[in-house]
Design a protein around this motif. Structure first.
Motif, PDB file in Angstrom:
ATOM      1  N   ALA A 276       0.814  -1.218   0.000  1.00 23.50           N
ATOM      2  CA  ALA A 276       0.000   0.000   0.000  1.00 23.50           C
ATOM      3  C   ALA A 276       0.848   1.268   0.000  1.00 23.50           C
ATOM      4  CB  ALA A 276      -0.937  -0.004   1.200  1.00 23.50           C
ATOM      5  N   ARG A 277       2.124   1.144   0.326  1.00 30.28           N
ATOM      6  CA  ARG A 277       2.976   2.341   0.311  1.00 30.28           C
ATOM      7  C   ARG A 277       3.181   2.874  -1.104  1.00 30.28           C
ATOM      8  NH1 ARG A 277       6.555  -1.966   0.749  1.00 30.28           N
ATOM      9  NH2 ARG A 277       8.351  -1.964  -0.671  1.00 30.28           N
ATOM     10  N   HIS A 278       2.881   2.050  -2.102  1.00 27.59           N
ATOM     11  CA  HIS A 278       2.980   2.486  -3.498  1.00 27.59           C
ATOM     12  C   HIS A 278       1.630   3.063  -3.919  1.00 27.59           C
ATOM     13  CE1 HIS A 278       6.868   0.507  -4.000  1.00 27.59           C
ATOM     14  NE2 HIS A 278       6.352  -0.540  -3.366  1.00 27.59           N
ATOM     15  N   PRO A 279       1.548   4.350  -4.188  1.00 22.06           N
ATOM     16  CA  PRO A 279       0.249   4.966  -4.486  1.00 22.06           C
ATOM     17  C   PRO A 279      -0.385   4.502  -5.781  1.00 22.06           C
ATOM     18  CG  PRO A 279       2.030   6.530  -4.842  1.00 22.06           C
ATOM     19  CD  PRO A 279       2.649   5.335  -4.187  1.00 22.06           C
ATOM     20  N   ASN A 280       0.368   3.815  -6.636  1.00 27.26           N
ATOM     21  CA  ASN A 280      -0.188   3.338  -7.906  1.00 27.26           C
ATOM     22  C   ASN A 280      -0.596   1.868  -7.841  1.00 27.26           C
ATOM     23  OD1 ASN A 280       2.588   2.698  -7.727  1.00 27.26           O
ATOM     24  ND2 ASN A 280       2.791   2.507  -9.947  1.00 27.26           N
ATOM     25  N   ILE A 281      -0.748   1.322  -6.642  1.00 30.86           N
ATOM     26  CA  ILE A 281      -1.279  -0.026  -6.470  1.00 30.86           C
ATOM     27  C   ILE A 281      -2.632   0.050  -5.769  1.00 30.86           C
ATOM     28  CG2 ILE A 281      -1.007  -2.272  -5.347  1.00 30.86           C
ATOM     29  CD1 ILE A 281       1.958  -2.070  -5.673  1.00 30.86           C
ATOM     30  N   GLY A 282      -3.636  -0.556  -6.382  1.00 28.15           N
ATOM     31  CA  GLY A 282      -4.940  -0.736  -5.766  1.00 28.15           C
ATOM     32  C   GLY A 282      -5.235  -2.225  -5.672  1.00 28.15           C
ATOM     33  N   VAL A 283      -6.208  -2.596  -4.838  1.00 27.18           N
ATOM     34  CA  VAL A 283      -6.527  -4.004  -4.652  1.00 27.18           C
ATOM     35  C   VAL A 283      -8.014  -4.234  -4.903  1.00 27.18           C
ATOM     36  CG1 VAL A 283      -4.632  -4.571  -3.091  1.00 27.18           C
ATOM     37  CG2 VAL A 283      -6.747  -3.640  -2.162  1.00 27.18           C
ATOM     38  N   LYS A 284      -8.298  -5.327  -5.583  1.00 25.01           N
ATOM     39  CA  LYS A 284      -9.678  -5.742  -5.783  1.00 25.01           C
ATOM     40  C   LYS A 284     -10.093  -6.661  -4.632  1.00 25.01           C
ATOM     41  CE  LYS A 284      -9.240  -6.064 -10.836  1.00 25.01           C
ATOM     42  NZ  LYS A 284      -9.358  -7.032 -11.947  1.00 25.01           N
ATOM     43  N   ALA A 285     -11.076  -6.220  -3.878  1.00 26.03           N
ATOM     44  CA  ALA A 285     -11.658  -7.091  -2.848  1.00 26.03           C
ATOM     45  C   ALA A 285     -12.731  -7.931  -3.519  1.00 26.03           C
ATOM     46  CB  ALA A 285     -12.220  -6.261  -1.704  1.00 26.03           C
ATOM     47  N   THR A 286     -12.278  -8.810  -4.407  1.00 23.54           N
ATOM     48  CA  THR A 286     -13.157  -9.618  -5.240  1.00 23.54           C
ATOM     49  C   THR A 286     -13.093 -11.071  -4.800  1.00 23.54           C
ATOM     50  OG1 THR A 286     -11.302  -9.587  -6.810  1.00 23.54           O
ATOM     51  CG2 THR A 286     -13.166  -8.171  -7.303  1.00 23.54           C
ATOM     52  N   ALA A 287     -14.211 -11.771  -4.988  1.00 24.08           N
ATOM     53  CA  ALA A 287     -14.311 -13.195  -4.644  1.00 24.08           C
ATOM     54  C   ALA A 287     -14.062 -13.456  -3.167  1.00 24.08           C
ATOM     55  CB  ALA A 287     -13.357 -14.026  -5.500  1.00 24.08           C
ATOM     56  N   VAL A 288     -14.282 -12.468  -2.330  1.00 28.34           N
ATOM     57  CA  VAL A 288     -14.003 -12.611  -0.897  1.00 28.34           C
ATOM     58  C   VAL A 288     -14.787 -13.761  -0.258  1.00 28.34           C
ATOM     59  CG1 VAL A 288     -14.192 -11.455   1.342  1.00 28.34           C
ATOM     60  CG2 VAL A 288     -13.251 -10.228  -0.628  1.00 28.34           C
ATOM     61  N   PRO A 289     -16.070 -13.960  -0.577  1.00 34.27           N
ATOM     62  CA  PRO A 289     -16.773 -15.096   0.037  1.00 34.27           C
ATOM     63  C   PRO A 289     -16.117 -16.441  -0.241  1.00 34.27           C
ATOM     64  CG  PRO A 289     -18.357 -13.589  -0.935  1.00 34.27           C
ATOM     65  CD  PRO A 289     -17.000 -13.141  -1.388  1.00 34.27           C
ATOM     66  N   GLY A 290     -15.343 -16.522  -1.312  1.00 38.74           N
ATOM     67  CA  GLY A 290     -14.711 -17.788  -1.672  1.00 38.74           C
ATOM     68  C   GLY A 290     -13.673 -18.265  -0.679  1.00 38.74           C
ATOM     69  N   MET A 291     -13.110 -17.360   0.123  1.00 45.08           N
ATOM     70  CA  MET A 291     -12.112 -17.796   1.105  1.00 45.08           C
ATOM     71  C   MET A 291     -12.709 -18.007   2.488  1.00 45.08           C
ATOM     72  SD  MET A 291      -9.802 -14.406   1.906  1.00 45.08           S
ATOM     73  CE  MET A 291     -10.513 -12.771   2.145  1.00 45.08           C
ATOM     74  N   ALA A 292     -14.001 -17.738   2.630  1.00 45.27           N
ATOM     75  CA  ALA A 292     -14.653 -17.861   3.931  1.00 45.27           C
ATOM     76  C   ALA A 292     -14.864 -19.330   4.299  1.00 45.27           C
ATOM     77  CB  ALA A 292     -15.994 -17.132   3.921  1.00 45.27           C
ATOM     78  N   THR A 293     -14.878 -19.592   5.597  1.00 43.67           N
ATOM     79  CA  THR A 293     -15.176 -20.930   6.093  1.00 43.67           C
ATOM     80  C   THR A 293     -16.556 -20.987   6.739  1.00 43.67           C
ATOM     81  OG1 THR A 293     -14.108 -20.456   8.216  1.00 43.67           O
ATOM     82  CG2 THR A 293     -12.739 -21.433   6.490  1.00 43.67           C
ATOM     83  N   ASP A 294     -17.216 -19.847   6.825  1.00 44.99           N
ATOM     84  CA  ASP A 294     -18.537 -19.792   7.443  1.00 44.99           C
ATOM     85  C   ASP A 294     -19.549 -19.236   6.435  1.00 44.99           C
ATOM     86  OD1 ASP A 294     -17.474 -17.260   7.360  1.00 44.99           O
ATOM     87  OD2 ASP A 294     -17.978 -16.722   9.412  1.00 44.99           O
ATOM     88  N   PRO A 295     -20.840 -19.409   6.681  1.00 45.22           N
ATOM     89  CA  PRO A 295     -21.863 -18.938   5.746  1.00 45.22           C
ATOM     90  C   PRO A 295     -22.027 -17.422   5.817  1.00 45.22           C
ATOM     91  CG  PRO A 295     -22.902 -19.886   7.680  1.00 45.22           C
ATOM     92  CD  PRO A 295     -21.433 -20.144   7.832  1.00 45.22           C
ATOM     93  N   TYR A 296     -22.891 -16.899   4.928  1.00 43.35           N
ATOM     94  CA  TYR A 296     -23.194 -15.467   4.930  1.00 43.35           C
ATOM     95  C   TYR A 296     -23.511 -15.003   6.349  1.00 43.35           C
ATOM     96  CZ  TYR A 296     -25.300 -10.993   3.821  1.00 43.35           C
ATOM     97  OH  TYR A 296     -25.569  -9.654   3.759  1.00 43.35           O
ATOM     98  N   PRO A 297     -22.967 -13.856   6.801  1.00 43.92           N
ATOM     99  CA  PRO A 297     -22.240 -12.814   6.042  1.00 43.92           C
ATOM    100  C   PRO A 297     -20.734 -12.998   5.978  1.00 43.92           C
ATOM    101  CG  PRO A 297     -22.682 -12.002   8.232  1.00 43.92           C
ATOM    102  CD  PRO A 297     -23.285 -13.381   8.175  1.00 43.92           C
ATOM    103  N   PHE A 298     -20.247 -14.246   6.087  1.00 39.73           N
ATOM    104  CA  PHE A 298     -18.827 -14.551   5.911  1.00 39.73           C
ATOM    105  C   PHE A 298     -17.962 -13.761   6.888  1.00 39.73           C
ATOM    106  CE2 PHE A 298     -21.045 -14.455   1.725  1.00 39.73           C
ATOM    107  CZ  PHE A 298     -21.259 -15.820   1.616  1.00 39.73           C
ATOM    108  N   ALA A 299     -18.342 -13.860   8.158  1.00 39.15           N
ATOM    109  CA  ALA A 299     -17.749 -13.012   9.189  1.00 39.15           C
ATOM    110  C   ALA A 299     -16.249 -13.223   9.348  1.00 39.15           C
ATOM    111  CB  ALA A 299     -18.454 -13.257  10.529  1.00 39.15           C
ATOM    112  N   ASP A 300     -15.746 -14.416   9.018  1.00 43.60           N
ATOM    113  CA  ASP A 300     -14.315 -14.631   9.220  1.00 43.60           C
ATOM    114  C   ASP A 300     -13.463 -13.864   8.213  1.00 43.60           C
ATOM    115  OD1 ASP A 300     -14.943 -16.251   7.056  1.00 43.60           O
ATOM    116  OD2 ASP A 300     -13.847 -18.006   7.787  1.00 43.60           O
ATOM    117  N   THR A 301     -14.083 -13.274   7.191  1.00 43.82           N
ATOM    118  CA  THR A 301     -13.338 -12.437   6.242  1.00 43.82           C
ATOM    119  C   THR A 301     -13.314 -10.964   6.645  1.00 43.82           C
ATOM    120  OG1 THR A 301     -15.228 -11.876   4.804  1.00 43.82           O
ATOM    121  CG2 THR A 301     -14.103 -13.961   4.383  1.00 43.82           C
TER     122      THR A 301
END
Length: 268
Positions: free
Chosen positions: A180-205
């Motif tokens: 994040a110290r590089h101002p020209n890098i952004g991150v996509k918070a995409t497919a986040v539910p896919g790494m969850a181990t619990d059901p919606y709302p996927f609290a462990d993420t």
């Protein structure tokens, strides 16, 4: 609030990797699902497993320019050169590029400088470039960002391996946060539910998301679904951010849910 999905894949062919279980995924299906979920626009990253996906992306962008924009790709083989970048950017709806560099051979080229011509071309044109990379290669991404500061990088899926679950999926989080110290890098918070181990709302993420938000801020954290590999609904992928994160409110929520990615890729 306008909601823009930072990454989906559209394709009309029957083939798909096993973890993308909604196949094919056509524009007609996507529009129906977007309307049901309250998603206004989406950034299409043409499916690399379908040879016709790039042409399909151009067709989609022509038909629905108010709903879809594209980050396209071309084969990074021995014939690829800077002229392809301009040729790609001339296509309707094409706002930047996106490459999958997760396979060892391609990742090694990333780390060795074998793709420096591509980063230099993107830097001169000041365009966004999405990257799917695995955690061991994040330091190489940091080096590229430092050397080519006019190129706007987007790291897919928080650099999470699509086949891993928490806590292993976030074992690299400190490295990602350091970028994040590089101002020209952004991150996509995409497919986040896919790494969850619990059901919606996927609290462990949620703790992971808060750390990413604190590091990158609302201007460089982009919500998205990668809907064709999620087992939850598109609406749930939206509301886990808009309704279940008490710290994401007001202007910050508007940015994360669409305004920031529109600014990052120049989709005005």
């Amino acid at each position: 609030m306008q909601i823009i999905d930072a990454q989906i894949h559209l394709w009309a062919g029957e083939s798909a990797p096993p973890h993308h279980w909604r196949a094919p995924y056509t524009v007609e299906t996507a529009l129906r699902d977007m309307d049901e979920a309250g998603v206004d626009r989406a950034v299409n990253c043409p499916a690399i497993w379908d040879a016709d996906a790039n042409d399909y992306a151009v067709e989609v962008a022509k038909r629905y320019p108010e709903r879809f924009a594209t980050l396209g790709w071309f084969p990074l083989d021995e014939t690829a050169d800077e002229s392809l970048v301009d040729a790609w950017l001339e296509k309707p709806g094409m706002l930047g590029l996106r490459f999958m560099l997760a396979a060892p051979a391609m990742a090694d080229r990333l780390a060795s400088g074998g793709l420096d011509w591509l980063w230099a071309a993107a830097d001169r044109r000041e365009i966004p470039v999405g990257l799917m990379v695995m955690p061991p290669y994040l330091p190489a991404v940091a080096d590229i960002a430092a050397r080519y500061p006019q190129m706007r990088l987007m790291i897919d899926h928080l650099a999470v391996n699509p086949f891993e679950k928490l806590p292993d999926a976030a074992a690299h989080l400190d490295v990602l946060l350091a970028l994040a110290r590089h101002p020209n890098i952004g991150v996509k918070a995409t497919a986040v539910p896919g790494m969850a181990t619990d059901p919606y709302p996927f609290a462990d993420t949620h703790g992971v998301l808060r750390q990413v938000f604190d590091a990158y801020g609302a201007e460089r954290m982009f919500w998205g679904s990668d809907i064709t590999r999620l087992r939850c609904s598109w609406r749930e992928a939206v509301t886990m951010f808009t309704e279940e994160l008490p710290w994401l409110r007001g202007r910050d929520r508007e940015l994360v849910m669409g305004r920031a990615v529109a600014e990052w890729i120049g989709w005005h």
